[in-house]
Design a protein around this motif. Structure first.
Motif, PDB file in Angstrom:
ATOM      1  N   LYS A  77       0.837  -1.204   0.000  1.00 41.97           N
ATOM      2  CA  LYS A  77       0.000   0.000   0.000  1.00 41.97           C
ATOM      3  C   LYS A  77       0.865   1.244   0.000  1.00 41.97           C
ATOM      4  CE  LYS A  77      -3.866   2.214   2.399  1.00 41.97           C
ATOM      5  NZ  LYS A  77      -4.819   2.111   3.544  1.00 41.97           N
ATOM      6  N   GLU A  79       3.695   1.547  -1.265  1.00 36.72           N
ATOM      7  CA  GLU A  79       4.349   1.657  -2.573  1.00 36.72           C
ATOM      8  C   GLU A  79       3.368   2.063  -3.669  1.00 36.72           C
ATOM      9  OE1 GLU A  79       6.003  -2.184  -3.109  1.00 36.72           O
ATOM     10  OE2 GLU A  79       7.693  -1.866  -1.725  1.00 36.72           O
ATOM     11  N   GLY A  80       2.101   2.219  -3.305  1.00 39.59           N
ATOM     12  CA  GLY A  80       1.102   2.644  -4.270  1.00 39.59           C
ATOM     13  C   GLY A  80       0.490   1.532  -5.090  1.00 39.59           C
TER      14      GLY A  80
END
Length: 277
Positions: A77, A79-80
């Motif tokens: 999460k 790290e996108g």
């Protein structure tokens, strides 16, 4: 003459296309025939990088699998990574670990750059030297390095592993050498151990993932278990002893030695021989 040349070229071109198609198909088969699924591409990084790093950073904590997965989800999460992808990965880790492991080892055995001991296990060689051959089960046989060695000594060899690529490699090598292996590409829970079948059950860098009594029952009277693994395979240094309480412990040691796996680095290695009364 030019027409003949042209026809030859057309035929050659068609044949080249056929050959190229076969080669491409063969390459694709080699890469994907044994369950190497692109949707599992994330797993080696989780298995070999994220999890060891997390444990190293938290040596005093006993991290359960669920907690590791929760922390993995949190890192993804940060790290996108999309929520749907995070959910997909965590679900697979929690519910399909056997399939992920089989796919991981398929890739491992098919990769010529994988750094592991491709020769027979040294401890096994010590234990069978000078012994009359019998019937052996290679539990978690991998690509067959130990199974083929035992077969070459005259043992009747049975083995299984969920990594079907490894089992296929073992069978191909055995066939090339004129040896016979009785193998199955199945999980531990799917294998029929039977009763009093084996003179030796080998655990070479593997551990029983079924009730140990199944292994004990599969041994003939006087049959033995031979096991070697890394110290981190068990939670306590003497856990292996208690694991085989129904048997007589003939030999047990913890040594510093080069691992058969782990990129062949030195580590604490557990070795055990246990005999069925």
């Amino acid at each position: 003459m030019r027409l003949i040349e042209h026809d030859k070229c057309k035929k050659w071109s068609a044949r080249s296309t056929e050959v190229l198609a076969v080669l491409v198909t063969t390459l694709l088969y080699s890469a994907f025939a044994f369950g190497q699924k692109p949707q599992y591409d994330f797993y080696p990084e989780f298995r070999n990088s994220f999890t060891p790093k997390l444990r190293a950073e938290n040596p005093s904590l006993s991290l359960a699998n669920e907690e590791i997965v929760e922390r993995y989800a949190a890192e993804l999460k940060s790290e996108g990574v999309a929520g749907t992808e995070i959910t997909r990965r965590t679900r697979l880790i929690l519910t399909e670990r056997n399939l992920l492991e089989a796919d991981y080892w398929n890739r491992y055995y098919l990769d010529s750059n994988s750094n592991f001991n491709r020769a027979p296990n040294g401890f096994l060689k010590q234990m069978v030297e000078g012994q009359p051959p019998g019937v052996v089960l290679d539990y978690g046989m991998g690509e067959g390095r130990n199974a083929i060695y035992l077969a070459s000594l005259g043992w009747q060899v049975w083995g299984f592993d969920p990594a079907d690529a490894g089992v296929a490699l073992a069978q191909k090598r055995a066939k090339d050498l004129g040896l016979t292996l009785h193998t199955a590409a199945v999980r531990d829970s799917e294998y029929d151990f039977g009763k009093e079948r084996f003179d030796l059950v080998l655990f070479s860098w593997s551990m029983p993932l079924v009730p140990v009594q199944k292994v004990v029952d599969s041994l003939k009277p006087g049959g033995i278990v031979v096991m070697e693994c890394g110290a981190d395979f068990v939670s306590g240094r003497n856990e292996m002893l208690h694991m085989f309480d129904p048997l007589q412990i003939v030999r047990y040691e913890i040594v510093r030695a080069k691992s058969d796996f782990y990129d062949r680095r030195e580590t604490d290695v557990l070795r055990l021989v246990a005999k069925k009364p």
